[in-house]
Design an enzyme around this catalytic site. Structure first.
Site, PDB file in Angstrom:
ATOM      1  N   ASP A  58     -78.469  72.798 -14.164  1.00 28.09           N
ATOM      2  CA  ASP A  58     -78.651  71.721 -15.147  1.00 28.09           C
ATOM      3  C   ASP A  58     -77.300  71.273 -15.690  1.00 28.09           C
ATOM      4  O   ASP A  58     -76.316  72.019 -15.653  1.00 28.09           O
ATOM      5  CB  ASP A  58     -79.588  72.165 -16.293  1.00 28.09           C
ATOM      6  CG  ASP A  58     -79.091  73.378 -17.059  1.00 28.09           C
ATOM      7  OD1 ASP A  58     -78.446  74.250 -16.444  1.00 28.09           O
ATOM      8  OD2 ASP A  58     -79.333  73.462 -18.279  1.00 28.09           O
ATOM      9  N   ASP A 113     -68.837  71.618 -14.492  1.00 27.77           N
ATOM     10  CA  ASP A 113     -69.762  72.510 -15.216  1.00 27.77           C
ATOM     11  C   ASP A 113     -71.187  72.243 -14.747  1.00 27.77           C
ATOM     12  O   ASP A 113     -71.863  71.440 -15.354  1.00 27.77           O
ATOM     13  CB  ASP A 113     -69.606  72.281 -16.712  1.00 27.77           C
ATOM     14  CG  ASP A 113     -70.437  73.237 -17.549  1.00 27.77           C
ATOM     15  OD1 ASP A 113     -70.965  74.211 -17.000  1.00 27.77           O
ATOM     16  OD2 ASP A 113     -70.567  73.004 -18.765  1.00 27.77           O
ATOM     17  N   GLU A 149     -79.526  76.371 -18.847  1.00 26.21           N
ATOM     18  CA  GLU A 149     -78.394  77.031 -19.488  1.00 26.21           C
ATOM     19  C   GLU A 149     -77.863  76.135 -20.598  1.00 26.21           C
ATOM     20  O   GLU A 149     -77.502  76.589 -21.670  1.00 26.21           O
ATOM     21  CB  GLU A 149     -77.288  77.319 -18.477  1.00 26.21           C
ATOM     22  CG  GLU A 149     -76.237  78.328 -18.962  1.00 26.21           C
ATOM     23  CD  GLU A 149     -75.118  77.723 -19.792  1.00 26.21           C
ATOM     24  OE1 GLU A 149     -74.421  78.465 -20.494  1.00 26.21           O
ATOM     25  OE2 GLU A 149     -74.939  76.491 -19.755  1.00 26.21           O
ATOM     26  N   HIS A 178     -68.519  68.414 -20.234  1.00 25.79           N
ATOM     27  CA  HIS A 178     -69.390  67.767 -21.223  1.00 25.79           C
ATOM     28  C   HIS A 178     -68.853  66.398 -21.657  1.00 25.79           C
ATOM     29  O   HIS A 178     -69.416  65.771 -22.557  1.00 25.79           O
ATOM     30  CB  HIS A 178     -69.626  68.647 -22.461  1.00 25.79           C
ATOM     31  CG  HIS A 178     -70.382  69.912 -22.162  1.00 25.79           C
ATOM     32  ND1 HIS A 178     -71.145  70.569 -23.104  1.00 25.79           N
ATOM     33  CD2 HIS A 178     -70.496  70.650 -21.036  1.00 25.79           C
ATOM     34  CE1 HIS A 178     -71.684  71.654 -22.567  1.00 25.79           C
ATOM     35  NE2 HIS A 178     -71.297  71.731 -21.299  1.00 25.79           N
TER      36      HIS A 178
HETATM   37 ZN   LIG Z   1     -71.831  75.672 -17.785  1.00 24.98          ZN
END
Ligand SMILES: [Zn+2]
EC number: 3.5.1.18
Length: 377
Positions: free
Chosen positions: A68, A99, A133, A348
């Site tokens: 995810d 990520d 996660e 992010h």
């Molecule tokens: Zn991560």
């Protein structure tokens, strides 16, 4: 296009905003099943969890990752669409590039090469992937760990692909995380008129000296891997809004980020001792978000250090910084846990990316870690 880059691109194309997996795990099964990995789904609620294992023998090495990703944010701010991966100036752009779909791609290609070269390797290899996660993490690795425990499956080594690197690939590995312990404290007094303080009991005045003591207390000195334990007040509330009323109670929210030098019980005892010493009437409730963990200089850490040095020439710094990761659920089982992944500067964010050359280097490092641990047994 290299295998790792190709797989990373395929994964980023799947729009797996947490807790969606969007077919990422199916793709991983497709790549590893022909190499003798048995796939098993351990899904809970909306969350997909995949356990892929090759071999039954101990010791067991596990690559841990999540498919995810966090939401992309405003699409118009991206230089290229977040789920249409694009390579520009040696970087692969897309949500999850760093990520951690790049890491997952590197894990898979490392495993493919390793088992081709060492078809009869000792021990077992596994991949554990979750699609929860970045979200609540409620139905993800924490639940899978319970299933594995009930089967007496023991993880010896766990490599988490979280982006640990700071300025260059492999300059930092994570060997632990601080614990997080929150508290809600209510100091009880007696409400009254400010002109008649002898008929009231002001909880603000009562608490002030205790607050000073809590904020100046040295909880511990940290250690080689952890900074000193910190106490922070995040909220403090009292008062009716009127300037002529002594409030009846004061509420304080606080949090400890603590090292392995302290236990939860020790922290709680010391806080209560301070409050008691000041003669306070209070109610106190605690919430533990995670225990600290630390993997010392064990064979997983040295295998990782040696692999990084061989591929990049760097000697990584071991630290315990950053937010939480799913490593917090694996470490309490007694497994050695290390986090190693690409640079975390863009995670992010808008225009998340990973250097193309780092993908192949990361795959080479992962393969060497396997060789250092398993091929030498
Ligand atoms: Zn991560």
């Amino acid at each position: 296009m290299s295998d790792t880059l190709d797989l990373a691109v395929e994964l980023i194309r799947r729009e797996s905003v947490t807790p969606e997996d969007a077919g990422c795990m199916d793709l991983v099964i497709e790549r590893l099943a022909p190499h003798g990995f048995q796939a098993e789904w351990l899904n809970f609620g909306d969350t997909k969890n995949l356990w892929l294992r090759r071999g039954e023998a101990a010791p067991l090495f596990v690559f841990l990752g999540h498919t995810d990703v966090v939401p992309p944010g405003p699409l118009e701010d991206w230089s290229s669409p977040p789920f249409a991966p694009e390579i520009r100036e040696g970087r692969l752009y897309g949500r999850g590039a760093a990520d951690m779909k790049g890491s997952i791609a590197a894990m898979i290609t490392a495993l493919q090469r390793f088992v081709v070269h060492h078809p009869g390797h000792p021990g077992s290899l596994a991949v554990l992937l979750t699609s929860d996660e970045e979200g609540s993490a409620y139905d993800g690795v924490v639940k899978v760990v319970d299933v594995l425990k009930s089967r007496d499956t023991v993880i010896d080594w766990c490599l988490v692909g979280e982006p640990s690197s700071f300025a260059r690939l492999g300059d930092v590995i994570r060997v632990g995380r601080r614990g997080s312990l929150g508290g809600v404290l209510r100091i009880l007094g007696v409400q009254g008129h400010v002109a008649y303080p002898d008929k009231a009991d002001n909880p603000i005045h009562r608490f002030a000296p205790a607050l000073h003591e809590l904020t100046t207390e040295i909880w511990d000195g940290g250690n080689e891997f952890f900074p000193p334990t910190s106490f922070q007040v995040s909220n403090i509330r009292a008062g009716t809004g009127a300037d002529n009323v002594i409030p009846g109670k004061l509420e304080v929210l606080f949090n400890f980020r603590f090292s392995t030098e302290l236990t939860v019980e020790a922290i709680q005892r010391r806080v209560e001792t301070i409050l008691d010493r000041h003669g306070l009437h209070y109610e106190l409730s605690w919430r533990l978000s995670g225990l600290p963990f630390l993997t010392r200089e064990t064979e997983l850490v040295s295998a990782t250090r040696a692999a990084i040095a061989a591929v990049t020439g760097l000697h990584p710094r071991a630290d315990t910084g950053g937010g939480t990761s799913d490593g917090r659920f694996i470490a309490p089982t007694g497994a050695q846990v290390v986090e190693l992944g690409p640079l975390n500067a863009s995670i992010h964010k808008i225009d998340e990316h990973v250097a193309v050359e780092d993908l192949e280097a990361l795959s080479a490092i992962y393969e060497r870690i396997l060789g250092n641990l398993l091929a030498v047994l």
